[in-house]
Design a protein around this motif. Sequence first.
Motif, PDB file in Angstrom:
ATOM      1  N   ASP A 176       5.042  14.165   7.603  1.00  0.00           N
ATOM      2  CA  ASP A 176       5.221  13.067   6.655  1.00  0.00           C
ATOM      3  C   ASP A 176       5.166  11.723   7.362  1.00  0.00           C
ATOM      4  O   ASP A 176       5.204  11.650   8.586  1.00  0.00           O
ATOM      5  N   TRP A 194      -2.266  10.309   1.542  1.00  0.00           N
ATOM      6  CA  TRP A 194      -1.253  10.169   0.494  1.00  0.00           C
ATOM      7  C   TRP A 194       0.045   9.578   1.027  1.00  0.00           C
ATOM      8  O   TRP A 194       0.683   8.778   0.364  1.00  0.00           O
ATOM      9  N   HIS A 195       0.439   9.975   2.238  1.00  0.00           N
ATOM     10  CA  HIS A 195       1.680   9.445   2.817  1.00  0.00           C
ATOM     11  C   HIS A 195       1.588   7.930   3.002  1.00  0.00           C
ATOM     12  O   HIS A 195       2.537   7.198   2.714  1.00  0.00           O
ATOM     13  N   ARG A 243      -0.428   5.852   1.382  1.00  0.00           N
ATOM     14  CA  ARG A 243      -0.485   5.215   0.060  1.00  0.00           C
ATOM     15  C   ARG A 243       0.905   5.154  -0.571  1.00  0.00           C
ATOM     16  O   ARG A 243       1.276   4.143  -1.178  1.00  0.00           O
ATOM     17  N   GLU A 244       1.679   6.208  -0.424  1.00  0.00           N
ATOM     18  CA  GLU A 244       3.039   6.218  -0.966  1.00  0.00           C
ATOM     19  C   GLU A 244       3.906   5.163  -0.277  1.00  0.00           C
ATOM     20  O   GLU A 244       4.666   4.441  -0.929  1.00  0.00           O
ATOM     21  N   THR A 245       3.782   5.053   1.041  1.00  0.00           N
ATOM     22  CA  THR A 245       4.553   4.068   1.794  1.00  0.00           C
ATOM     23  C   THR A 245       4.135   2.651   1.387  1.00  0.00           C
ATOM     24  O   THR A 245       4.982   1.758   1.281  1.00  0.00           O
ATOM     25  N   ASP A 257       2.983   1.883  -1.643  1.00  0.00           N
ATOM     26  CA  ASP A 257       3.555   1.717  -2.988  1.00  0.00           C
ATOM     27  C   ASP A 257       5.013   1.281  -2.932  1.00  0.00           C
ATOM     28  O   ASP A 257       5.414   0.355  -3.626  1.00  0.00           O
ATOM     29  N   LEU A 268      -0.705   5.150  -5.350  1.00  0.00           N
ATOM     30  CA  LEU A 268      -0.655   6.603  -5.514  1.00  0.00           C
ATOM     31  C   LEU A 268       0.276   6.986  -6.652  1.00  0.00           C
ATOM     32  O   LEU A 268      -0.072   7.783  -7.515  1.00  0.00           O
ATOM     33  N   LEU A 269       1.487   6.425  -6.655  1.00  0.00           N
ATOM     34  CA  LEU A 269       2.499   6.804  -7.626  1.00  0.00           C
ATOM     35  C   LEU A 269       2.808   5.714  -8.645  1.00  0.00           C
ATOM     36  O   LEU A 269       3.284   6.004  -9.732  1.00  0.00           O
TER      37      LEU A 269
END
Length: 175
Positions: A50, A100-101, A103-105, A107, A122-123
């Motif tokens: 992660d 994805w990790h 992009r999430e960070t 976000d 992402l979210l």
Amino acid sequence: MLQALEGVATQCVAKQDPAATGQAWSVFLAPGQIVKAARKLYEAEYSLEDIFALDLEEGFLVQYHFNRWTINERVVLRVLIGKDNPVIPSITSVFDGADWHERETRDFHGVVFEGHPNLVPLLLAVEDRDLFPLRKTDKVRKSIKDLLSLGEIESCSAEVEELFAEAEAGEASDA
């Protein structure tokens, strides 16, 4: 010493107590070393678990957890970046799963991963792209020394040691 990172310019390398921290090694790096370190771990057959950020008084601490399937030797790479310009190189060129990790960070904290091929939300909804819901206010933001311990230091720069100096002195006086 963590052999897999030989040749990478580290700021601090410390053994960890896996029973207490869940990892065998903690390694602080400058932002410019993260891609090289990720590549070295990839070549040594580590998998990326992660990526996330902690919003601290000192800046954003971006953390990358890696482990091997063959032996349990979990490694955390830590990169401290400033709040004014929270930019760090992307490791998607090394680990596709970082997509994805990262992009999430982005976000949740607003950390920009330079060179990411598709740094879109992402979210969160596109209209909320600058919301950053996990950023802290000054009132609740903690210092790095309040949340982390260096562990058993193998090598460490004065800059990283200074981040923990007050906490380490306090622990010594408690003994």
